[in-house]
Motif scaffolding. Structure first.
Motif, short mmCIF file in Angstrom:
data_model
loop_
_atom_site.label_atom_id
_atom_site.label_comp_id
_atom_site.label_asym_id
_atom_site.label_seq_id
_atom_site.Cartn_x
_atom_site.Cartn_y
_atom_site.Cartn_z
N GLN A 94 -42.46 41.64 -11.77
CA GLN A 94 -41.92 42.67 -10.91
C GLN A 94 -41.33 42.12 -9.60
OE1 GLN A 94 -45.53 45.12 -11.03
NE2 GLN A 94 -44.30 46.73 -11.92
N GLU A 95 -41.30 40.80 -9.47
CA GLU A 95 -40.68 40.22 -8.29
C GLU A 95 -39.16 40.36 -8.39
OE1 GLU A 95 -44.09 36.76 -7.82
OE2 GLU A 95 -41.98 36.25 -8.15
N VAL A 96 -38.54 40.80 -7.33
CA VAL A 96 -37.11 41.06 -7.36
C VAL A 96 -36.31 39.76 -7.42
CG1 VAL A 96 -35.18 42.08 -6.11
CG2 VAL A 96 -37.41 43.20 -6.09
N SER A 97 -35.38 39.70 -8.37
CA SER A 97 -34.49 38.54 -8.46
C SER A 97 -33.37 38.68 -7.45
CB SER A 97 -33.88 38.45 -9.87
OG SER A 97 -34.87 38.34 -10.84
N ARG A 157 -32.99 53.36 -4.90
CA ARG A 157 -33.71 52.29 -5.58
C ARG A 157 -33.57 52.44 -7.10
NH1 ARG A 157 -39.60 52.57 -3.17
NH2 ARG A 157 -39.05 54.79 -3.15
N LEU A 158 -33.62 51.31 -7.80
CA LEU A 158 -33.46 51.30 -9.25
C LEU A 158 -34.80 50.99 -9.92
CD1 LEU A 158 -30.10 49.34 -9.62
CD2 LEU A 158 -30.45 51.79 -9.34
N LEU A 159 -35.08 51.68 -11.03
CA LEU A 159 -36.34 51.52 -11.73
C LEU A 159 -36.10 51.14 -13.19
CD1 LEU A 159 -38.23 54.71 -10.45
CD2 LEU A 159 -38.25 52.40 -9.46
N LEU A 160 -36.79 50.10 -13.64
CA LEU A 160 -36.81 49.69 -15.05
C LEU A 160 -38.13 50.12 -15.66
CD1 LEU A 160 -35.44 46.06 -14.66
CD2 LEU A 160 -34.29 47.89 -15.92
N PHE A 161 -38.13 50.38 -16.98
CA PHE A 161 -39.34 50.81 -17.64
C PHE A 161 -39.78 49.78 -18.68
CE2 PHE A 161 -41.68 53.28 -20.90
CZ PHE A 161 -42.68 53.78 -20.10
N GLU A 177 -46.46 58.88 -9.83
CA GLU A 177 -46.84 57.51 -9.49
C GLU A 177 -47.43 56.79 -10.70
OE1 GLU A 177 -47.91 57.19 -4.91
OE2 GLU A 177 -49.15 58.69 -5.93
N ASP A 178 -47.12 55.52 -10.79
CA ASP A 178 -47.41 54.71 -11.97
C ASP A 178 -48.65 53.85 -11.77
OD1 ASP A 178 -47.28 53.06 -14.22
OD2 ASP A 178 -45.83 51.71 -13.27
N LYS A 179 -49.68 54.15 -12.52
CA LYS A 179 -50.92 53.38 -12.45
C LYS A 179 -50.94 52.23 -13.44
CE LYS A 179 -55.93 54.04 -12.91
NZ LYS A 179 -56.99 55.02 -13.20
N LYS A 180 -50.14 52.31 -14.47
CA LYS A 180 -50.21 51.36 -15.57
C LYS A 180 -49.36 50.09 -15.38
CE LYS A 180 -51.21 54.90 -19.07
NZ LYS A 180 -52.42 54.31 -19.65
N GLY A 181 -48.58 50.04 -14.33
CA GLY A 181 -47.73 48.87 -14.14
C GLY A 181 -46.55 48.85 -15.09
N TRP A 182 -46.10 50.00 -15.54
CA TRP A 182 -44.98 50.10 -16.47
C TRP A 182 -43.63 50.00 -15.76
CZ3 TRP A 182 -46.75 54.89 -19.84
CH2 TRP A 182 -47.74 54.47 -20.73
N VAL A 183 -43.57 50.50 -14.54
CA VAL A 183 -42.28 50.59 -13.84
C VAL A 183 -42.04 49.35 -13.00
CG1 VAL A 183 -40.96 51.89 -12.13
CG2 VAL A 183 -42.37 53.11 -13.80
N VAL A 184 -40.84 48.79 -13.13
CA VAL A 184 -40.41 47.64 -12.34
C VAL A 184 -39.31 48.09 -11.40
CG1 VAL A 184 -39.39 45.34 -12.40
CG2 VAL A 184 -41.01 46.03 -14.20
N GLU A 185 -39.56 48.00 -10.12
CA GLU A 185 -38.58 48.43 -9.12
C GLU A 185 -37.74 47.24 -8.68
OE1 GLU A 185 -38.84 49.86 -4.56
OE2 GLU A 185 -39.96 51.10 -5.96
N ILE A 186 -36.42 47.42 -8.63
CA ILE A 186 -35.55 46.33 -8.19
C ILE A 186 -34.57 46.83 -7.14
CG2 ILE A 186 -35.72 45.03 -10.32
CD1 ILE A 186 -33.05 46.13 -11.15
#
Length: 392
Positions: free
Chosen positions: A42-45, A126-130, A383-392
């Motif tokens: 989840q670290e932004v490139s 902001r952009l979100l990946l799943f 809000e995401d508890k499972k760590g499914w969403v990656v914010e970039i």
């Protein structure tokens, strides 16, 4: 011959299935989820120097009338394998045609895989990946089946982030659609005899899209196909191989000419158990039990499918992954489909052997409940508890 280590070890280490705890609570259970980086994925490139430098927030698109089709964006991402089968540093290139040798493995022997995921835009831009890591893992599974080297999970996710940022202005406004991400892995090297290609290309292109089905969010009308089969035991039906899709074009075309949305396939061995729809997985609801065909090699392990199973279990439903006889459609309270492109789509009718089974779509259906939760997580509204969403 390309020497490479098997993807299997990586898969075993990466495929950690979390068993969700059963809970009788409904939507409120998801309102306490916290959105935090779950891993280094989840670290932004940082965008490449090739990224667009203009300040346009949005491309010139009629966002209110998006369909599900190709709309060329600004950039694609490309990365090629080296002689030892490993992948070198990729780069962003301007969107355009690519060059392939006439003897490329993908053209002659169908040595290719594809994935699909979506990017959502929040109100603040902001952009979100799943769950892009799950796409990377599934591509590794397919690559192992088709004797191809493949990018690492980190390389895959980083590439998705780069191409997403480079094409940010093509991501629709909230509620208007999504930016569809299509990663491809193909045997691009020339080969005449039946053997793995000597070189491979990993490529990602994007396109803004609306709803997959022309009916929009209207219930689907499915047709059960008995003459043709989507997959057989021992084949490649369980991976996202490009060779799985051309054979279903004929039954889909025939079904759509008769007014159906898509085709539902039965198992090729017994011809009595449900498998999947051409573009998505299928679920049956009976009381508090949700059943779906088990992925035993002929059915694609859908990422939306797995996510819905976890959400439904969290919501207190009993979820069964098993062989589902076609006869159970008669008694089902509700039927729905899941997939990256379709999301969670209710089924209004299924036609089998000349008989039409209709389902009463209720405003407070199980599929609607699960859809609301899944889409809420994907879009950042829940809000995401499972760590499914990656914010970039």
């Amino acid at each position: 011959m390309i020497q490479r280590s098997s993807c299997l070890k990586t898969l075993i280490q990466s495929l950690r299935v979390t068993t969700p705890s059963s809970s009788p609570t409904k939507l409120a259970a998801y309102n306490c989820y916290t959105s935090q980086p779950a891993s280094s994925l989840q670290e932004v490139s940082k965008p490449s120097a090739s990224s667009p430098s203009n300040g346009d927030e949005y491309a010139d698109v009629d966002w209110d009338n998006l369909g599900f089709g190709i709309m060329p964006t600004d950039y694609i991402y490309m990365m090629k394998s080296s002689e030892d089968g490993s992948f070198e540093k990729g780069q962003l290139n301007r969107y355009g045609n690519i060059e392939l040798a006439p003897a490329a493995g993908v053209l002659n022997y169908g040595q290719g895989l594809y994935e699909g995921t979506k990017v959502y835009r929040k109100g603040d831009g902001r952009l979100l990946l799943f769950r892009p890591d799950q796409n990377a893992i599934r591509m590794k599974m397919g690559a192992d089946r088709l004797c191809m080297p493949c990018p690492s999970i980190h390389q895959f996710v980083d590439a998705v982030k780069q191409v997403t940022l480079a094409n940010k202005r093509w991501t629709p406004p909230p509620g208007k659609g999504t930016l569809y991400i299509r990663p491809l892995l193909m045997g691009s090297g020339p080969i005449l005899g039946i053997a793995p290609a000597p070189e491979y290309t990993f490529l990602i292109y994007t396109s803004p899209v609306g709803n997959y089905f022309k009916e929009g969010f209207a219930p689907l009308n499915l047709y059960i196909e008995e003459e043709f089969h989507r997959a057989s035991r021992g084949g490649a039906g369980g991976v996202k191989a490009i060779t799985n899709y051309a054979p279903v074009l004929k039954p889909i075309t025939r079904a759509k000419s008769r007014g159906f949305s898509d085709v539902l396939y039965l198992d090729s061995l017994h011809k009595k158990n449900l498998e999947e729809v051409s573009s998505c997985n299928i679920f049956l609801v009976k009381g508090n039990t949700i059943s779906t065909p088990a992925t035993s090699g002929t059915i694609l392990q859908g990422i939306t499918r797995r996510s819905i199973i976890e959400i439904a279990s969290d919501q207190g439903y009993q979820v069964e992954e098993r062989a589902v006889p076609v006869d159970e459609l008669m008694d089902a309270d509700e039927v729905f489909c899941t997939g990256t492109a379709v999301g969670v789509a209710p089924v209004g009718s299924i036609t089998y052997q000349g008989k039409r089974i209709e389902y009463n779509i209720k405003a407070q259906s199980v599929s609607k409940e699960l859809y609301d939760i899944l889409e809420g997580i994907k879009t950042g509204l829940i809000e995401d508890k499972k760590g499914w969403v990656v914010e970039i």
